[in-house]
Write a protein that holds these residues in place. Structure first.
Motif, PDB file in Angstrom:
ATOM      1  N   ALA A 249       0.829  -1.209   0.000  1.00  0.00           N
ATOM      2  CA  ALA A 249       0.000   0.000   0.000  1.00  0.00           C
ATOM      3  C   ALA A 249       0.864   1.260   0.000  1.00  0.00           C
ATOM      4  O   ALA A 249       0.545   2.252  -0.671  1.00  0.00           O
ATOM      5  CB  ALA A 249      -0.929  -0.008   1.213  1.00  0.00           C
ATOM      6  N   ILE A 250       1.967   1.225   0.743  1.00  0.00           N
ATOM      7  CA  ILE A 250       2.880   2.371   0.788  1.00  0.00           C
ATOM      8  C   ILE A 250       3.501   2.608  -0.588  1.00  0.00           C
ATOM      9  O   ILE A 250       3.563   3.746  -1.072  1.00  0.00           O
ATOM     10  CB  ILE A 250       3.983   2.139   1.845  1.00  0.00           C
ATOM     11  CG1 ILE A 250       3.389   2.227   3.254  1.00  0.00           C
ATOM     12  CG2 ILE A 250       5.115   3.143   1.679  1.00  0.00           C
ATOM     13  CD1 ILE A 250       4.353   1.845   4.365  1.00  0.00           C
ATOM     14  N   LEU A 251       3.947   1.535  -1.244  1.00  0.00           N
ATOM     15  CA  LEU A 251       4.545   1.669  -2.571  1.00  0.00           C
ATOM     16  C   LEU A 251       3.532   2.191  -3.588  1.00  0.00           C
ATOM     17  O   LEU A 251       3.858   3.058  -4.408  1.00  0.00           O
ATOM     18  CB  LEU A 251       5.105   0.316  -3.041  1.00  0.00           C
ATOM     19  CG  LEU A 251       6.630   0.201  -2.996  1.00  0.00           C
ATOM     20  CD1 LEU A 251       7.099   0.112  -1.536  1.00  0.00           C
ATOM     21  CD2 LEU A 251       7.119  -0.997  -3.786  1.00  0.00           C
ATOM     22  N   ARG A 252       2.331   1.687  -3.527  1.00  0.00           N
ATOM     23  CA  ARG A 252       1.317   2.105  -4.502  1.00  0.00           C
ATOM     24  C   ARG A 252       0.974   3.587  -4.327  1.00  0.00           C
ATOM     25  O   ARG A 252       0.850   4.330  -5.306  1.00  0.00           O
ATOM     26  CB  ARG A 252       0.067   1.241  -4.380  1.00  0.00           C
ATOM     27  CG  ARG A 252      -0.829   1.308  -5.602  1.00  0.00           C
ATOM     28  CD  ARG A 252      -1.984   0.338  -5.518  1.00  0.00           C
ATOM     29  NE  ARG A 252      -1.617  -1.040  -5.713  1.00  0.00           N
ATOM     30  CZ  ARG A 252      -1.395  -1.594  -6.889  1.00  0.00           C
ATOM     31  NH1 ARG A 252      -1.439  -0.858  -7.990  1.00  0.00           N
ATOM     32  NH2 ARG A 252      -1.100  -2.879  -6.987  1.00  0.00           N
ATOM     33  N   GLU A 253       0.823   4.019  -3.075  1.00  0.00           N
ATOM     34  CA  GLU A 253       0.503   5.426  -2.822  1.00  0.00           C
ATOM     35  C   GLU A 253       1.654   6.333  -3.253  1.00  0.00           C
ATOM     36  O   GLU A 253       1.442   7.385  -3.875  1.00  0.00           O
ATOM     37  CB  GLU A 253       0.197   5.653  -1.340  1.00  0.00           C
ATOM     38  CG  GLU A 253      -0.182   7.105  -1.032  1.00  0.00           C
ATOM     39  CD  GLU A 253      -0.501   7.334   0.432  1.00  0.00           C
ATOM     40  OE1 GLU A 253      -1.090   8.380   0.745  1.00  0.00           O
ATOM     41  OE2 GLU A 253      -0.154   6.463   1.271  1.00  0.00           O
ATOM     42  N   ALA A 254       2.871   5.925  -2.942  1.00  0.00           N
ATOM     43  CA  ALA A 254       4.045   6.723  -3.338  1.00  0.00           C
ATOM     44  C   ALA A 254       4.163   6.795  -4.858  1.00  0.00           C
ATOM     45  O   ALA A 254       4.532   7.841  -5.417  1.00  0.00           O
ATOM     46  CB  ALA A 254       5.307   6.125  -2.733  1.00  0.00           C
ATOM     47  N   ALA A 255       3.847   5.705  -5.525  1.00  0.00           N
ATOM     48  CA  ALA A 255       3.901   5.687  -6.986  1.00  0.00           C
ATOM     49  C   ALA A 255       2.874   6.643  -7.576  1.00  0.00           C
ATOM     50  O   ALA A 255       3.166   7.382  -8.526  1.00  0.00           O
ATOM     51  CB  ALA A 255       3.666   4.268  -7.499  1.00  0.00           C
ATOM     52  N   GLN A 256       1.667   6.632  -7.008  1.00  0.00           N
ATOM     53  CA  GLN A 256       0.624   7.540  -7.497  1.00  0.00           C
ATOM     54  C   GLN A 256       1.027   8.992  -7.287  1.00  0.00           C
ATOM     55  O   GLN A 256       0.810   9.854  -8.158  1.00  0.00           O
ATOM     56  CB  GLN A 256      -0.705   7.247  -6.782  1.00  0.00           C
ATOM     57  CG  GLN A 256      -1.308   5.894  -7.123  1.00  0.00           C
ATOM     58  CD  GLN A 256      -1.586   5.750  -8.610  1.00  0.00           C
ATOM     59  OE1 GLN A 256      -2.171   6.627  -9.238  1.00  0.00           O
ATOM     60  NE2 GLN A 256      -1.144   4.634  -9.194  1.00  0.00           N
ATOM     61  N   ASN A 257       1.607   9.288  -6.148  1.00  0.00           N
ATOM     62  CA  ASN A 257       2.065  10.655  -5.886  1.00  0.00           C
ATOM     63  C   ASN A 257       3.188  11.054  -6.853  1.00  0.00           C
ATOM     64  O   ASN A 257       3.263  12.204  -7.301  1.00  0.00           O
ATOM     65  CB  ASN A 257       2.558  10.784  -4.443  1.00  0.00           C
ATOM     66  CG  ASN A 257       1.415  10.681  -3.434  1.00  0.00           C
ATOM     67  OD1 ASN A 257       0.256  10.930  -3.770  1.00  0.00           O
ATOM     68  ND2 ASN A 257       1.738  10.307  -2.199  1.00  0.00           N
ATOM     69  N   SER A 258       4.048  10.087  -7.171  1.00  0.00           N
ATOM     70  CA  SER A 258       5.141  10.386  -8.095  1.00  0.00           C
ATOM     71  C   SER A 258       4.615  10.670  -9.494  1.00  0.00           C
ATOM     72  O   SER A 258       5.215  11.445 -10.252  1.00  0.00           O
ATOM     73  CB  SER A 258       6.141   9.218  -8.140  1.00  0.00           C
ATOM     74  OG  SER A 258       5.683   8.142  -8.945  1.00  0.00           O
TER      75      SER A 258
END
Length: 321
Positions: A249-258
């Motif tokens: 979940a952390i990776l997915r959210e960070a990817a979306q923000n990126s």
């Protein structure tokens, strides 16, 4: 000097030791390029939110290989992540071929609306079937025509002109449908070929038109945006499945923000290149009716969109607001 080098090595070792998980991410573009900066921003957010447990090490400039090679390595879990164009996935994830059709998207904003909605979720599911997890959709710019002869404001202006295209059947058929002559050739030969009259022009986005120097020999740039091919950050499913649901979940959210950041960086780079080429004397034609160009693509779509599923996908993409 020796002390400085030693300090750097110790700092790197300390950083590596702090990481329980280190994910390697590949990009063909150089450091500082919007896609590279996007993944680096993702890496920083992941590091902060996991208290340094998960680190993403970004390898730009094709250090781990060219796009198609690194995609395969990501599929097999040899490397963990890759940033690549949809075009490089055409032979692996068939639905990406549809996204490479000319005039499919009416604008970059339209492509965002499609990818950030239900259709984007369907495309992501298709990647997972190929052992890849699509984490974020990035921008890769819109390709338009430029040439050394005259402003292009209608299909009639393209008649008989010779344009360099990539070695791609869709591109060749697109040019044929527009009444122009497609001339596939390596990118590095375009400048001299325009300069010597071997070809009249080519097609690409503003940053490429600028950085390649093509604006010097082909001053007429028509903003028709015939091809808007998205890019993405994909992760190896093997590497993904090793993470806890919380870390996923952390990776997915960070990817979306990126993705949000990368799109902003790309837009800024496009504007910078536009300002530079116009200041140098390039003529950018923006007043163009795209409808005849789009209508001319009917035989191209008839050739490449053959299944009921793909026809439905094209209709839904076009209907997306």
């Amino acid at each position: 000097m020796l002390m400085t080098t030693l300090a750097g090595l110790l700092a790197s070792a300390s950083f590596a030791t702090a990481c329980e998980i280190t994910l390697r991410s590949s990009d063909t573009h150089p450091d500082g390029y919007p896609t590279v900066e996007g993944v680096k921003a993702m890496a920083e957010e992941v590091r902060e939110k996991t208290d340094g447990r998960i680190c993403i090490e970004v390898f730009p400039s094709s250090q781990l290989g060219e796009e198609k090679d690194t995609i395969e390595q990501t599929q097999f879990g040899v490397i963990d992540m890759v940033r690549a164009s949809f075009g490089s996935f055409n032979d692996i994830v068939p639905v990406t071929q549809i996204m490479s059709l000319p005039y499919l998207f009416t604008s970059v904003e339209h492509s965002h609306a499609v990818l950030d909605g239900p259709i984007g979720e369907e495309i992501a599911a298709a990647f997972e079937e190929r052992d890849l997890v699509a984490l974020a959709w990035y921008d890769g710019g819109a390709r338009s025509f430029y040439n050394s002869q005259r402003p292009i404001q209608s299909i009639a202006d393209l008649e008989g002109m010779k344009f360099r295209v990539m070695q791609n059947d869709v591109f060749v058929d697109m040019m044929d449908a527009l009444g122009a002559n497609a001339t596939p050739m390596p990118y590095g030969e375009v400048y001299s070929s325009i300069q010597t009259g071997v070809i009249d022009g080519a097609e690409n986005n503003f940053p490429s038109y600028d950085s390649s120097g093509h604006a010097e020999v082909a001053k007429y740039f028509t903003l028709d945006e015939h091809l808007i091919v998205p890019e993405l950050v994909a992760m190896s499913k093997t590497s993904w499945d090793k993470l806890t649901p919380e870390d996923q979940a952390i990776l997915r959210e960070a990817a979306q923000n990126s993705s949000t950041l990368q799109r902003e960086l790309w837009a800024a780079q496009e504007q910078e290149s536009l300002d530079k080429v116009t200041a140098a004397g390039a003529e950018v034609i923006t007043e163009i009716d795209k409808t005849p160009f789009i209508e001319a693509m009917v035989p191209v779509y008839d050739k490449y969109v053959t299944t009921p599923e793909n026809k439905d996908l094209v209709e839904r993409i076009r209907a997306t607001q």
